[in-house]
Structures are given as structure tokens and as C-alpha cells.
Scaffold this active site. Structure first.
Site, PDB file in Angstrom:
ATOM      1  N   GLU A   1      -6.760  -6.963  -1.481  1.00 42.23           N
ATOM      2  CA  GLU A   1      -7.405  -6.937  -0.162  1.00 42.23           C
ATOM      3  C   GLU A   1      -8.865  -6.571  -0.370  1.00 42.23           C
ATOM      4  O   GLU A   1      -9.192  -5.424  -0.675  1.00 42.23           O
ATOM      5  CB  GLU A   1      -6.739  -5.928   0.784  1.00 42.23           C
ATOM      6  CG  GLU A   1      -5.394  -6.355   1.308  1.00 42.23           C
ATOM      7  CD  GLU A   1      -4.843  -5.402   2.363  1.00 42.23           C
ATOM      8  OE1 GLU A   1      -5.635  -4.579   2.896  1.00 42.23           O
ATOM      9  OE2 GLU A   1      -3.635  -5.463   2.641  1.00 42.23           O
TER      10      GLU A   1
ATOM     11  N   GLU B   1       0.810  -1.218   0.000  1.00 45.76           N
ATOM     12  CA  GLU B   1       0.000   0.000   0.000  1.00 45.76           C
ATOM     13  C   GLU B   1       0.849   1.276   0.000  1.00 45.76           C
ATOM     14  O   GLU B   1       0.515   2.250   0.660  1.00 45.76           O
ATOM     15  CB  GLU B   1      -0.957   0.008   1.203  1.00 45.76           C
ATOM     16  CG  GLU B   1      -1.959  -1.123   1.165  1.00 45.76           C
ATOM     17  CD  GLU B   1      -2.934  -1.105   2.333  1.00 45.76           C
ATOM     18  OE1 GLU B   1      -4.090  -1.482   2.134  1.00 45.76           O
ATOM     19  OE2 GLU B   1      -2.532  -0.697   3.439  1.00 45.76           O
TER      20      GLU B   1
END
Length: 893
Positions: free
Chosen positions: A237, A167
Site C-alpha cells: 500500500e 495489516e
């Protein structure tokens, strides 16, 4: 029954824009995020087995650097930290693995997975091309990649993908991270990683980027297409639930119904893989719960249940069965799904109130029918060839409809039901279809050859004159129905279920199914266990806690280390736990004073002369009003390390109190009295709607003070008296920053300006003080963790910290019981707990967590439980409990 999986031979993984391809076969990645470090090793098989039984074909796991190198140079890959054994177990169970070694993992985990000692290195800067940081990252990679390398698909293992970083896109764009991420990428390749590399939310050349989200599948898919049109699109995710933090509502907003809809939206958009984050969340044992941005005190609870398909104890939830139904459906149509393209459905006529989207492969189509109505309704679709299909859709629901789906060559299926099985079972192609309890559905078979129905007495079945099409109107009873047909002499079995019975149906292996079981486990050595009865066992009683013993913390006699400035936890080599900070304040007379603490990053319990005065929760910078007596006063702060930031440009913040305090300060709430240049006054503690994010301003007055801190939900850019105050890395959605504005302020009136972001605002305070009022001497002491009590319970007084300890025996359970144990801390305040010397984590009775996991694997014949309670409350109402499913009766198969 036992399931034995053959050792895998060396395999190959490839990919194109549609999907990953393993050994020449397209695969939809049904991946379960499960972290080995959030449960005892003894629970791995049960949790991984449950994932496999839910149709997951892949496991996604982070690797936590701070678990494997808790102290510099001290490596731990044994016991619960034996990540290699975890990967080997995945391989044994026939599960692929997406490995995410970090170094940064976020995960609501302390420091985002970095070890505490890394923050002490001079000149270190995290998640960037910094020589100090990368020196230690490379040492970590030497160790962790050694675990991964031999377990890759190319080496006979099941690791199919390895993540470069996590991320990064939330921190900066690809160009900003290019040099840093390239170093990580090259380091993985140089150490022998040869399976495809991935990233999520931000990327680097040579790695396939995935998307992290819960909703907005179309938007995220289009973003990936623009960046990497020739790569597969996977939800790296898919947020099945959410984390919880102390004092917040329970995070149960993502209902099973929404969960099911969002999964269908991802497939509808074109994603060829979903990683369910989390599938099993587990527990933040010890002090590993992190802290996140969005407020001053967003500290993770000890449970990482995440409202996931498997709860913290590994039990199935309604979301588990939603994920199971979805993954079975995907598997049943996988070749078509992954080869299909978006379909033009403009020729499909639909009843008002529904929208239709689709995918197609040759003449096969998958239609997604979504209702915008407020009530359940049977809608109708008229297809281009004139056929009209009824579809029952609930409000806001998406129903997938198969049209001429090819079951096998020459046999096509059209249906408005869910489909769970399309494979050979006991030598016969078997189709399992299901719908909600009591629902009707249409299932139609058409073939190039004659179809014969074995039971000609079916109540609702229509056969075409040429006997090549049979339409069934099924009613989904509680009692399963079986229909046998023959097509060109080849048998086909239809099993018709309602949703309840579908949830009691399990795929336990290739061509192997089990029906009528409430729950199924893959036990040790591959043995299957099934729960078929839900009747409670009246003899199942939780252990009874023995007599409590108590030892209080004598605040006045604690001997600490003297210092001019208070020191943070790392200065004491403390990864977490408690520090007691003490100072003496002299006063000429009795009266109040406002103590300013410009640098405090954790909750603190404040004592004056041995009596509790306050619990500070608003951190970053804090103030507290104290009543002092004439002469000397002992002021103490008991600070619990509540977890480091797991995501932020401010990673590695000092913990505890790490700058001196100042007496006779002032505190001003500056949320009110803002102006947007017009006559209107804006109060940011109230609901306010302002378009365009205008610059707001207000004034404050300084008289005689030379220092000031603005703390709370500041917004950027921030101006003090016309000068912009640097807020490096800050984003307005962080909603918390402590800013030293001393260089910009002046005596008399001052002006603050910042843009409007949102309201109401939780906190925005101005703390002002004089340098001359600093406290010059401190002492600090570690409060030992897990120290048993040695006196009878009840000796602790109100507001006096205390240890409570007791013993209990391991419960004697029959083989048919699979119990899970939890601790309910009714009547306690805030503190930590230990079982047999193992730190189970923090507790705080402000919710949302009420019960705390006691792993059965960590029990001995005789066990010691220790609580450290900050207020010394009596543990008389504390008790052990079994969870509700413990009453299930299990049978070996």
C-alpha cells in the site's frame, strides 16, 4: 480504434529476492488499488481502462464480506457485488490482480469489512484464533475462494497474488498472530489457492510480506530484507493520498510533486512493485463509511476520493499524470531496473547541495540526484570516466539520470530527461524523452557502430569524430520534435516532448501510441474515446430539481419498543440508519440537570419536550446539560449510526446508545492542572513539550457519587489511586478510550497518573454520577430510511427532522459528452440521501465534503431524490451539478 486482448493461456508465477517473475519475465508490479464495491458496475470498465492507460499492469482489490453477506446466510454476488465479473474484466483488459479477500480489510470501511451480524455471536472475538469467529470466516472463505480459484494465473486467469490477512502487524506481532494467520493461510491453500500468498505489515510463514507506507522507503525496505531476504520487496500500500472524516481539513497534503518524489524513493530503495492505494477511491455509499481511531468522532465522509490519481468520479487529476509518467518510465527501463543492484557512487563528484545514489547493472547505471537547495539550480555531476553531466533539479526534487543505459545491444543512452517509451512503434525503435516545459536537457547516444543523424541541421547537436557518439542539447518546446537517426543502418526515432505534451501522450497497446489527446477512455467493447478539445459546451445544463415535498418527524407520536436499558443497532437488526431513543424524566421543579450517557458510540441529537437541546459529537461516553421543567419531561436522542471502527482492538463495538443514562451527574475537564513531580503545572490543552514521557499526575474529588468514567485521550499505563487500570489492546496513538474507573475511586480526593504522550489534547473528561439516578425506562424506534415527503416544502420547523423529496428527469446528453453528476447540499444540516430508493450515504455540512456523487448509471427517465435532514432545513438551495470535465468533447476512434 479498438483494442482486443487475446485470452491468456495458463501461466506461471515465480519470484526471487529481486522481483516477481511471470512466464519467465521479471515484472515490476505497477498496481492500482480499485475497489469494485465503491462504484456501480457500469463504471468498472472506465476506471480499469484509465488505470491501464496510466501504465498500470495490475489491479489490487479488497473483497468486502459485509457486501457479499449483508445478512447471515444471504449471499450476494450479483450486480454491483459481482466480484467475479470484476476479475473477468481485469483479465479481459490484460491486467493482473492482487486479491485481498480479508476476512478483515480495514479500508476505512464499516467494521473493517465484517458483517454487522457477526458482532452478535456469543463469545466471538475478532482477528484471533477464536472458534466462533473462525467458524464464520470458514463459511465466508468457502464462498469467496470459489470466486478466486478459477481465476488464478494457474487456471488461465490473472489473479497472481492472494493476501492472507491485512495489516495484522498493527494489532500484534507475528508470534501473537501465528495460530490465527496459519489457519487463514491453510484455509486458502486447502480450498485451492496455489498462487503466492502475501501479507502486509506483519506476516506468517509461507506468505511474502509487503510494506505499507508513504515515506521512509529505505527503512521499510531494510525491515523486509531482515525478515525475508530472499523474497521480492513490494509496497503493498503506497498511500497516494489519505481519507477524510467529518469536520476535518481536506486531505490534500500529499501534493503531486511529493507523490512523484516518493515513488522514486521507493525505486531508489530497491522496491520492485508499487501498489497505489488508492488509485481510484470511489464512494462509501449507504452506511459503509467506517470510523477509525485517533479521536472520539473520526467518522469517514461519504466520499472516498482519497485525493487519488483518479478522483471520486473517475476523472484524471495531476496525480494521475504523475503516476502515468512514472509507470511509463519504469516500463521503458524495466529489465535493467529489476536486474540492477545498488551502486557505489562514491566516485561521482557532484555540485554542492545535491546527493547522489544509484543502481547498476554491468556498465549501465541509474543515478538519483536529489537537491537540498531552496531554489531550482543546474547541478553538475562528474562521473568516474571524466564526463560531466548537467542536471536541472528543483528544490527537494529527485531527478533520475540514466548513464549508458542499453537501449538495445550495442546502443547506449545517457540522459537527464524522463523517458517514456523504449519499444518498437510502427517497425521503428522509438524513444520518447520529456522534461518540464521550457527546460533544456542532455541526451547522448553512443554505439558500437556509426550513428547518422537524418537531419544534419539540428541546432544543438555534437557528433564525435568517429561518429559513434551524438550529444543532443534539447529544448523542450510545446511543439513536439522528432529526430531520426540510423545506427548501423537500423533506424531509431527520438520524440522530444515537454511535460504538458507528455501528459497528452498515451500508450494504448503494445507498440501503439496516441499523441495530442487531453484524455482517453477505453469504452465498451474496447472502443477508444479521446478528448481533444477543452471548450465548454454551452448547451450542457444539469437537471433541474422539481418541486420539493416535505414530511416532518413527529417526535411526540413515535411509538417505540419499551426496554429497561436502551439497545444498540444490532439488537434491531439495523446495519446502519437511525434510532430514536425516548425516556421520561420527572422533576420536582424547573431547572438544569447534567445527563450522563456512559455508553454512546455515535453522534446524537438531543430533544427535550420536542425541542432540540444539543448535538452530541463527543462520543464513547458523553454528557449534556438539559433544562427541564417541573413534572414530566420527554427526553429523546436521535442517533445516526456513523460507522463502526474499521481498525482497532475494539472491533465490533455496539452502535448507538447501549446503556442507560443518569441525571444529576457532573462533568470535569481534566486536561489542566497536571504535575510531573516538580513545581511546574502542565496544561494538556496547550502546546507542551516534555522529554522522556514522564508520569504526570493530578487529583479530582468525588462526593456522594459511586460511578465515574474517564473518557478521551487517556494514555497507558493509567493509574487511579496507585492501581493500574487495565487497557487491553490500547495504544497511545489511538487518542481515545472510555474507561470505567468506578472500582478504583474513593470518596474525597483521588489521584490519576498517566504518562505524557503529546499535547495539545482534544478531550479528557471525568464523568461522575450516582447509580441511584439511573433512568429506568426507555423506548426505541427505528426511523425509516428513504421515506418520501408528502407535503409542500417549508413545513418543517427549526430543529424538527424532516424528509424532503423531489423528482427530476434524466439529462438528455449528446454522444460527444461524458458527464458526471453531483449533488450540492447548500443550506442542509446532517442526514442521509437516496436516489430512486438507493441509499447514497450520509451527509453532514461541516466539511470537508461539499458535493455528493449521483451515479449516472443509477438514473432512470424520471428520478426521485429523497433527503432526510436532522434539522429539517429547507432544501431550496440544493441543486444538481455536472463536474467541470463534463464539458469535454469526446470522439470515437
Amino acid at each position: 480504434m479498438s483494442i482486443i486482448y487475446a485470452a491468456r493461456q495458463t501461466s506461471e508465477i515465480a519470484y526471487d529476492r529481486k522481483s516477481y517473475i511471470i512466464d519467465g519475465n521479471r515484472v515490476f508490479l505497477s498496481s492500482a488499488a480499485i475497489h469494485y464495491f465503491r462504484m456501480p458496475k457500469e463504471e468498472w470498465r472506465e476506471v480499469l481502462g484509465k488505470a491501464k492507460l496510466a501504465g498500470m499492469n495490475c489491479i489490487d482489490t479488497y473483497f468486502a464480506w459485509n457486501v457479499h453477506e449483508p445478512n447471515e446466510g444471504e449471499w450476494n454476488f450479483e450486480g454491483d457485488a459481482d466480484c467475479g465479473a470484476f476479475l473477468d474484466l481485469c483479465a479481459e483488459l490484460g491486467l493482473w490482480v492482487i486479491a485481498r479477500p480479508g476476512p478483515f480489510i480495514c479500508a476505512e470501511w464499516d467494521f473493517g469489512g465484517f458483517p454487522w451480524w457477526l458482532g452478535r455471536k456469543a463469545g466471538v472475538k475478532f482477528r484471533e484464533y477464536n472458534e466462533v469467529y473462525l467458524k464464520y470466516v470458514d463459511l465466508y472463505f468457502d464462498r469467496i475462494v470459489d470466486v478466486l480459484r478459477s481465476r488464478q494465473l494457474s487456471a488461465g486467469g490473472t489473479v497472481i497474488l492472494v493476501q492472507v490477512e491485512n495489516e495484522y502487524g498493527y494489532l500484534g506481532d507475528d508470534e501473537r498472530g501465528r495460530r490465527y494467520l496459519s489457519h487463514l493461510r491453510d484455509g486458502l491453500i486447502r480450498r485451492g489457492i496455489d498462487v503466492p500468498l502475501i501479507t502486509c505489515v506483519g506476516g506468517v510463514e509461507g506468505a511474502i510480506e509487503g510494506a505499507n507506507f508513504w515515506s521512509g522507503a529505505d527503512h521499510h525496505y531494510e525491515q523486509l530484507v531482515r525478515k525475508q531476504p530472499d523474497a521480492p520487496k513490494v509496497v503493498t500500500e503506497f498511500w497516494s493520498g489519505w481519507f477524510e472524516h467529518w469536520g476535518a481539513p481536506a486531505a490534500t497534503q500529499k501534493t503531486p510533486q511529493l507523490y512523484e518524489k516518493r515513488m522514486l524513493e521507493a525505486v531508489q530503495a530497491g522496491f520492485s512493485g508499487i501498489n497505489h492505494y488508492m488509485f481510484f477511491g470511489g464512494t462509501n455509499f449507504a452506511g459503509y463509511g467506517g470510523r477509525t481511531v485517533g479521536g472520539s468522532d473520526i467518522f469517514m465522509v461519504t466520499s472516498y476520493d482519497y485525493d487519488a490519481p483518479l478522483n471520486e468520479y473517475g476523472r484524471t487529476t495531476p496525480k494521475y499524470f504523475a503516476a502515468k509518467r512514472f509507470s511509463y518510465w519504469v516500463r521503458a527501463i524495466e529489465p535493467f531496473l529489476l536486474a540492477s543492484e545498488p551502486a557505489d557512487v562514491s566516485g561521482v563528484k557532484a555540485s554542492p547541495g545535491v546527493t547522489v545514489r544509484g543502481r547498476k547493472l554491468n556498465d549501465q547505471r541509474l543515478l538519483f540526484v536529489e537537491s537540498a537547495k531552496t531554489e531550482r539550480e543546474t547541478f553538475h555531476l562528474t562521473l568516474e570516466d571524466g564526463r560531466t553531466i548537467p542536471v536541472l533539479v528543483n528544490p527537494g526534487e529527485i531527478v533520475p539520470v540514466l548513464d549508458r543505459f542499453e537501449l538495445r545491444e550495442g546502443v547506449r543512452l545517457t540522459c537527464t530527461t524522463g523517458i517514456a517509451c523504449n519499444e518498437i512503434v510502427d517497425g521503428v525503435r522509438t524513444l520518447i524523452v520529456y522534461a518540464r516545459n521550457g527546460q533544456r536537457s542532455m541526451v547522448e547516444l553512443s554505439a558500437d557502430e556509426e550513428i547518422r543523424v537524418a537531419d544534419e541541421r539540428l541546432l544543438l547537436a555534437a557528433v564525435s569524430p568517429d561518429r559513434r557518439t551524438v550529444s543532443f542539447d534539447f529544448y523542450h518546446f510545446s511543439e513536439p520534435q522528432r529526430v531520426q537517426v540510423a545506427i548501423g543502418g537500423e533506424p531509431l526515432r527520438l520524440i522530444v516532448l515537454n511535460r504538458d505534451e507528455m501528459d497528452r501522450t498515451w500508450r494504448i497497446g503494445d507498440g501503439q501510441w496516441m499523441f495530442g489527446c487531453n484524455d482517453v477512455n477505453i469504452g465498451m467493447n474496447g472502443r477508444m474515446q479521446a478528448s481533444v478539445r477543452e471548450t465548454a459546451n454551452g448547451d450542457l445544463q444539469p437537471p433541474v430539481l422539481g418541486q420539493w415535498r416535505t414530511r416532518t418527524l413527529d417526535l411526540g407520536s413515535v411509538q417505540g419498543v419499551a426496554s429497561v436499558q436502551p439497545q444498540d443497532f444490532s439488537s434491531f437488526s439495523r446495519p446502519f440508519g437511525y434510532l430514536l431513543y425516548s425516556c421520561r424524566i420527572e422533576r420536582d421543579s424547573d431547572g438544569p440537570t447534567t445527563l450522563i450517557l456512559p455508553k454512546l458510540q455515535d453522534t446524537a441529537r438531543v430533544y427535550v419536550n420536542g425541542t432540540e437541546a444539543a448535538l452530541l459529537r463527543e462520543v464513547g461516553s458523553a454528557s449534556v446539560e438539559l433544562r427541564l421543567r417541573e413534572g414530566g419531561n420527554l427526553v429523546q436522542l436521535l442517533v445516526q449510526h456513523m460507522g463502526r471502527l474499521n481498525f482497532s482492538p475494539d472491533l465490533g463495538e455496539p452502535k448507538g446508545l447501549f446503556a442507560t443514562g443518569y441525571v444529576n451527574g457532573t462533568t470535569l475537564d481534566v486536561r489542566r492542572g497536571w504535575s510531573n513531580g516538580e513545581e511546574a503545572v502542565v496544561h494538556l490543552d496547550q502546546v507542551v513539550q516534555i522529554d522522556g514521557h514522564p508520569l504526570l499526575s493530578r487529583t479530582f474529588r468525588i462526593e456522594g457519587q459511586d460511578r465515574a468514567v474517564l473518557v478521551g485521550a487517556v494514555s497507558a499505563p493509567l493509574y487511579i489511586n496507585g492501581e493500574e487500570v487495565p487497557l487491553e489492546g490500547y495504544q497511545n496513538w489511538f487518542a481515545h478510550r472510555s474507561v470505567d474507573i468506578s472500582p478504583y475511586m474513593r470518596q474525597g480526593d483521588n489521584r490519576i497518573e498517566m504518562p505524557y504522550v503529546k499535547a495539545p489534547m482534544q478531550r479528557l473528561q471525568l464523568l461522575a454520577y450516582r447509580s441511584a439516578e439511573a433512568i429506568r425506562e426507555w423506548s426505541m424506534a427505528c426511523v425509516e430510511d428513504g421515506t418520501p415527503g408528502d407535503g409542500p416544502a417549508g413545513l418543517a420547523g427549526a430543529g424538527v427532522p424532516a424528509w424532503h423529496s423531489c423528482e427530476f428527469a434524466r439529462p438528455d446528453l449528446p454522444e460527444t459528452v461524458h458527464a458526471k453528476l453531483k449533488l450540492r447540499l447548500t443550506g442542509m444540516s446532517k442526514g442521509s440521501l437516496w436516489l430512486n430508493g438507493i441509499n447514497l450515504g450520509r451527509y453532514w455540512q461541516i466539511g470537508p465534503q461539499e458535493d455528493y456523487k449521483i451515479p449516472m448509471a443509477w438514473l432512470k427517465e424520471n428520478n426521485e431524490l429523497v433527503l432526510f435532514d436532522e434539522e429539517g432545513r429547507s432544501p431550496e438551495r440544493v441543486r444538481l451539478r455536472f463536474d467541470e470535465p463534463s464539458a469535454r468533447q469526446w470522439e470515437r476512434m
